[in-house]
Design a protein around this motif. Sequence first.
Motif, PDB file in Angstrom:
ATOM      1  N   ALA A 107       0.742  -1.283  -0.071  1.00 40.73           N
ATOM      2  CA  ALA A 107       0.018  -0.079  -0.001  1.00 40.73           C
ATOM      3  C   ALA A 107       0.886   1.353  -0.123  1.00 40.73           C
ATOM      4  CB  ALA A 107      -0.969   0.111   1.299  1.00 40.73           C
ATOM      5  N   GLU A 108       0.341   2.413  -0.349  1.00 39.31           N
ATOM      6  CA  GLU A 108       1.065   3.431  -0.739  1.00 39.31           C
ATOM      7  C   GLU A 108       0.821   4.281   0.706  1.00 39.31           C
ATOM      8  OE1 GLU A 108       3.170   4.458  -2.983  1.00 39.31           O
ATOM      9  OE2 GLU A 108       2.750   2.717  -4.168  1.00 39.31           O
ATOM     10  N   THR A 109      -0.209   4.564   1.177  1.00 39.32           N
ATOM     11  CA  THR A 109      -0.706   5.602   2.268  1.00 39.32           C
ATOM     12  C   THR A 109      -1.193   4.872   3.613  1.00 39.32           C
ATOM     13  OG1 THR A 109      -2.621   6.076   1.280  1.00 39.32           O
ATOM     14  CG2 THR A 109      -0.640   7.402   0.574  1.00 39.32           C
ATOM     15  N   PHE A 110      -1.973   4.009   3.408  1.00 39.90           N
ATOM     16  CA  PHE A 110      -2.577   3.388   4.502  1.00 39.90           C
ATOM     17  C   PHE A 110      -2.923   2.047   4.576  1.00 39.90           C
ATOM     18  CE2 PHE A 110      -6.501   4.842   2.332  1.00 39.90           C
ATOM     19  CZ  PHE A 110      -7.040   3.714   2.375  1.00 39.90           C
ATOM     20  N   ALA A 111      -2.994   1.306   5.763  1.00 38.44           N
ATOM     21  CA  ALA A 111      -3.415  -0.057   5.609  1.00 38.44           C
ATOM     22  C   ALA A 111      -4.113  -0.491   6.887  1.00 38.44           C
ATOM     23  CB  ALA A 111      -2.085  -0.848   5.452  1.00 38.44           C
ATOM     24  N   VAL A 112      -5.081  -1.592   6.758  1.00 40.94           N
ATOM     25  CA  VAL A 112      -5.800  -2.320   7.790  1.00 40.94           C
ATOM     26  C   VAL A 112      -5.314  -3.686   7.715  1.00 40.94           C
ATOM     27  CG1 VAL A 112      -8.030  -2.659   9.007  1.00 40.94           C
ATOM     28  CG2 VAL A 112      -7.405  -0.520   7.640  1.00 40.94           C
ATOM     29  N   ALA A 113      -5.087  -4.441   8.694  1.00 40.81           N
ATOM     30  CA  ALA A 113      -4.698  -5.659   8.978  1.00 40.81           C
ATOM     31  C   ALA A 113      -5.767  -6.489  10.146  1.00 40.81           C
ATOM     32  CB  ALA A 113      -3.625  -6.304   9.167  1.00 40.81           C
ATOM     33  N   GLY A 145     -12.559  -7.724  26.703  1.00 36.57           N
ATOM     34  CA  GLY A 145     -11.559  -6.625  26.862  1.00 36.57           C
ATOM     35  C   GLY A 145     -10.452  -6.431  25.789  1.00 36.57           C
ATOM     36  N   ALA A 146      -9.592  -5.441  25.899  1.00 30.12           N
ATOM     37  CA  ALA A 146      -8.478  -4.934  24.955  1.00 30.12           C
ATOM     38  C   ALA A 146      -7.749  -4.057  25.629  1.00 30.12           C
ATOM     39  CB  ALA A 146      -9.261  -4.298  23.780  1.00 30.12           C
ATOM     40  N   PHE A 147      -6.692  -4.377  24.858  1.00 30.01           N
ATOM     41  CA  PHE A 147      -5.333  -3.403  25.178  1.00 30.01           C
ATOM     42  C   PHE A 147      -5.111  -2.609  23.545  1.00 30.01           C
ATOM     43  CE2 PHE A 147      -3.536  -6.210  28.399  1.00 30.01           C
ATOM     44  CZ  PHE A 147      -4.018  -5.756  29.445  1.00 30.01           C
ATOM     45  N   LEU A 148      -5.017  -1.319  23.855  1.00 24.74           N
ATOM     46  CA  LEU A 148      -4.580  -0.748  22.695  1.00 24.74           C
ATOM     47  C   LEU A 148      -3.583   0.459  22.607  1.00 24.74           C
ATOM     48  CD1 LEU A 148      -7.567   1.055  20.316  1.00 24.74           C
ATOM     49  CD2 LEU A 148      -5.515   2.348  20.853  1.00 24.74           C
ATOM     50  N   MET A 149      -2.663  -0.009  21.950  1.00 25.05           N
ATOM     51  CA  MET A 149      -1.528   1.057  21.583  1.00 25.05           C
ATOM     52  C   MET A 149      -1.855   2.045  20.537  1.00 25.05           C
ATOM     53  SD  MET A 149       0.824  -0.090  23.741  1.00 25.05           S
ATOM     54  CE  MET A 149       2.199   0.823  23.035  1.00 25.05           C
ATOM     55  N   HIS A 150      -1.596   3.271  20.858  1.00 27.06           N
ATOM     56  CA  HIS A 150      -2.037   4.386  19.854  1.00 27.06           C
ATOM     57  C   HIS A 150      -0.800   5.221  19.567  1.00 27.06           C
ATOM     58  CE1 HIS A 150      -3.495   8.161  18.266  1.00 27.06           C
ATOM     59  NE2 HIS A 150      -3.716   7.338  17.442  1.00 27.06           N
ATOM     60  N   TYR A 151      -0.310   5.491  18.241  1.00 23.80           N
ATOM     61  CA  TYR A 151       0.477   6.702  17.861  1.00 23.80           C
ATOM     62  C   TYR A 151      -0.007   7.577  16.963  1.00 23.80           C
ATOM     63  CZ  TYR A 151       4.941   8.582  15.617  1.00 23.80           C
ATOM     64  OH  TYR A 151       5.902   9.394  15.333  1.00 23.80           O
ATOM     65  N   VAL A 154      -2.452   1.418  10.200  1.00 20.88           N
ATOM     66  CA  VAL A 154      -1.625   2.821  10.054  1.00 20.88           C
ATOM     67  C   VAL A 154      -2.463   3.719   8.886  1.00 20.88           C
ATOM     68  CG1 VAL A 154       0.501   3.689   9.061  1.00 20.88           C
ATOM     69  CG2 VAL A 154       0.588   1.387  10.366  1.00 20.88           C
ATOM     70  N   ASP A 155      -2.766   4.915   9.219  1.00 18.18           N
ATOM     71  CA  ASP A 155      -3.608   5.569   8.225  1.00 18.18           C
ATOM     72  C   ASP A 155      -2.648   6.512   7.591  1.00 18.18           C
ATOM     73  OD1 ASP A 155      -2.944   7.875  10.104  1.00 18.18           O
ATOM     74  OD2 ASP A 155      -4.809   7.735  11.088  1.00 18.18           O
ATOM     75  N   GLU A 156      -3.375   7.420   6.704  1.00 18.22           N
ATOM     76  CA  GLU A 156      -2.425   8.115   5.865  1.00 18.22           C
ATOM     77  C   GLU A 156      -1.685   9.191   6.256  1.00 18.22           C
ATOM     78  OE1 GLU A 156      -5.345   9.817   3.002  1.00 18.22           O
ATOM     79  OE2 GLU A 156      -6.392  10.969   4.255  1.00 18.22           O
ATOM     80  N   ASP A 157      -2.072   9.747   7.539  1.00 13.47           N
ATOM     81  CA  ASP A 157      -1.288  10.606   8.365  1.00 13.47           C
ATOM     82  C   ASP A 157      -0.094  10.276   9.290  1.00 13.47           C
ATOM     83  OD1 ASP A 157      -2.812  12.681   7.295  1.00 13.47           O
ATOM     84  OD2 ASP A 157      -4.287  12.485   8.924  1.00 13.47           O
ATOM     85  N   GLY A 158       0.035   8.838   9.085  1.00 18.12           N
ATOM     86  CA  GLY A 158       1.028   8.214   9.879  1.00 18.12           C
ATOM     87  C   GLY A 158       0.487   7.584  11.459  1.00 18.12           C
ATOM     88  N   ASN A 159      -0.680   8.038  11.723  1.00 22.49           N
ATOM     89  CA  ASN A 159      -1.142   7.391  13.110  1.00 22.49           C
ATOM     90  C   ASN A 159      -1.198   5.837  12.877  1.00 22.49           C
ATOM     91  OD1 ASN A 159      -1.611  10.120  13.774  1.00 22.49           O
ATOM     92  ND2 ASN A 159      -3.533  10.268  12.568  1.00 22.49           N
ATOM     93  N   ALA A 160      -0.965   5.335  14.254  1.00 24.80           N
ATOM     94  CA  ALA A 160      -0.899   3.803  14.045  1.00 24.80           C
ATOM     95  C   ALA A 160      -1.770   3.264  15.238  1.00 24.80           C
ATOM     96  CB  ALA A 160       0.593   3.305  14.031  1.00 24.80           C
ATOM     97  N   VAL A 161      -2.265   2.048  15.162  1.00 26.46           N
ATOM     98  CA  VAL A 161      -3.021   1.378  16.119  1.00 26.46           C
ATOM     99  C   VAL A 161      -2.421  -0.034  16.178  1.00 26.46           C
ATOM    100  CG1 VAL A 161      -5.139   0.155  16.641  1.00 26.46           C
ATOM    101  CG2 VAL A 161      -5.201   2.814  16.446  1.00 26.46           C
ATOM    102  N   SER A 162      -2.230  -0.366  17.145  1.00 26.09           N
ATOM    103  CA  SER A 162      -1.836  -2.042  17.383  1.00 26.09           C
ATOM    104  C   SER A 162      -2.875  -2.448  18.691  1.00 26.09           C
ATOM    105  CB  SER A 162      -0.565  -2.307  17.842  1.00 26.09           C
ATOM    106  OG  SER A 162      -0.219  -3.828  18.096  1.00 26.09           O
ATOM    107  N   MET A 163      -3.867  -3.224  18.529  1.00 28.88           N
ATOM    108  CA  MET A 163      -4.754  -3.418  19.297  1.00 28.88           C
ATOM    109  C   MET A 163      -5.169  -5.065  19.521  1.00 28.88           C
ATOM    110  SD  MET A 163      -8.814  -2.064  19.593  1.00 28.88           S
ATOM    111  CE  MET A 163     -10.303  -2.942  20.248  1.00 28.88           C
ATOM    112  N   THR A 164      -5.108  -5.508  20.560  1.00 30.26           N
ATOM    113  CA  THR A 164      -5.234  -6.885  20.687  1.00 30.26           C
ATOM    114  C   THR A 164      -6.368  -6.921  21.762  1.00 30.26           C
ATOM    115  OG1 THR A 164      -2.828  -7.328  20.634  1.00 30.26           O
ATOM    116  CG2 THR A 164      -4.241  -9.121  21.257  1.00 30.26           C
TER     117      THR A 164
END
Length: 596
Positions: A46-52, A96-102, A413-423
């Motif tokens: 992908a060029e700018t954003f991705a979801v997995a 429940g969940a743990f979410l890491m955000h940048y 990872v979104d187009e502004d470079g924000n990122a989430v890792s959530m389990t």
Amino acid sequence: MSPKAAKFALPVLLVAPLYSWGFSYEAPAISPESESGYEEKPGWEAETFAVAAANPLATDAGYQVLKAGGNAIDAAIAVQMVLNLVEPQSSGIGGGAFLMHYDGSEVRAYDGRETAPQGVSGELFLEDGEPLEFNEAVASGLSVGVPGTLRMLGKAHAEHGELAWKELFTPAITLAEEGFAVSNRLHTSLESDEYLRRDPLASQFYYNDEGEPIAVGETLKNPALAEVFRRVAAQGSAAFYEGSVAEDIVERVQNHPERPGSLALEDINGYEALDREPLCTPWQQWEVCGFPPPSSGHLTVMQILGMLDQQSLLEAPLDNGAPSSTWLHQFLEAARLAFADRGRYIADPDFVEAPGGDWSLMLAPEYLEKRSELIGEMSMGDSAEPGNPGELAVSWASQPNQPEYGTSHISIVDEDGNAVSMTTTIEQAFGSRILSDGGTGLAGGFLLNNELTDFSFVPEVDGDPVANRVEPGKRPRSSMSPTLVFDQESGELVASLGSPGGAAIIHYTARTLVAMRDWGLNAQEALNLPHAITLGGEVYVEEDRFPEATLEALRERGHTVSERELTSGLQAIMRLDDGTLFGGADPRREGVVMGD
């Protein structure tokens, strides 16, 4: 296009959206592939954003939110709600969940872990002084903690969301009303579970009169969940934590026919999602950021990696597409030592003080160097003992081993470079096997977690308390390891990754990081590698994935080795040197990656 990579695409048959509060969601006709065995996946560019995510319908929901101008937090909410619908055995609003955000400058850790009701005690899972059989404890009202996912996501959205909260429920409501094709993974999970049929609502919803599960490809609608989602979309998370939804949860837990729980309305009304200080650990050229306690994930992953960095590798790490016996030996021995520390020290930090008052002492280079010196030519088996990273106010006993299960992972990872890792999790497959319709009186609903079985079943050993014992208001220790990786020199995001798999999450995540950093593999290649784990005793290796010579070499070093299916659900998105993205989805599950 490289044979190792494919542009993000899914075959879709578009239908008219039912709900369009702010963006036009189009429900795709997608049939997820089988969850079992091993099915090659190409990796996606992908060029700018991705979801997995772990299901194509969930990935597509996040993709459409990003296309509509939403950000990584917005997409994570949409993905989670669809996962609740299409993969109910793994996660949802009953868990429940743990979410890491940048956000481009700061890493945040959002804690949506379940809490123990105020009415519990350390003897919660004891009968006549003896621990309950594990699955009997799981499939009961005793095991249900206060769900945290919705309140945590509401908090993260209030601080970072771009699209309106109510818009993010459009995909899940649409699919719940229109229905979705049951995947082989959901069908197989329903077929193999012996406890879910005991719940009257679940047996009516997921099984026919003969006890057979809903068939692969059959359309499944969930009107009860659609109604609950509508209320939460309109009123916020308060619609879940107050009123008829909360009342129905309490009624079903307190009236469990075999082992009722003490969960009360006051417990649900008072739940708070927390901000935790993320743990960011230098690891050669990278900085690895992960979740602090009550997760044991980051600390244990980085202990393993820190000890491995002290070892001298005597042979090539990869042999015919699998890690070599020498590397596996070192990895497994490091895991034994790390899990010994985990079992002694790690628990909810609001109840348990870190060794020396600082969790990072468990990752101090000089401490890990001493621990690494314990790795010899022969396996230590189940004799690994915890170390002494710092002074303790209380002398803790090591928690006896007990099972951990379940879970799902989302990386964005979104187009502004924000990122989430959530389990995200309800613990075991189908959680406590208690289905709540939210008081709607409609068919379907959401499953309640069995997260309290992540506590130690015994409160003490030989008179010393276990750190992870049951206490009112406490959050059970977790293995979830949502991870964000950064380049130490530039500070730029390198990767978002994580996995389900109970305690094996730690091994899956650690091995993936090594493969990406040290072995030069892309995200998909790293996820494709076969698994090997140990929780301190026997070694389990992924069935039919290792050369017999490798397994024999491990046995010669003293490891007791057996083969089994190790069904991880890794998701990873990495940033390549040219700034573009490359995503991988675990070939053992039905997940995909999408992006532009």
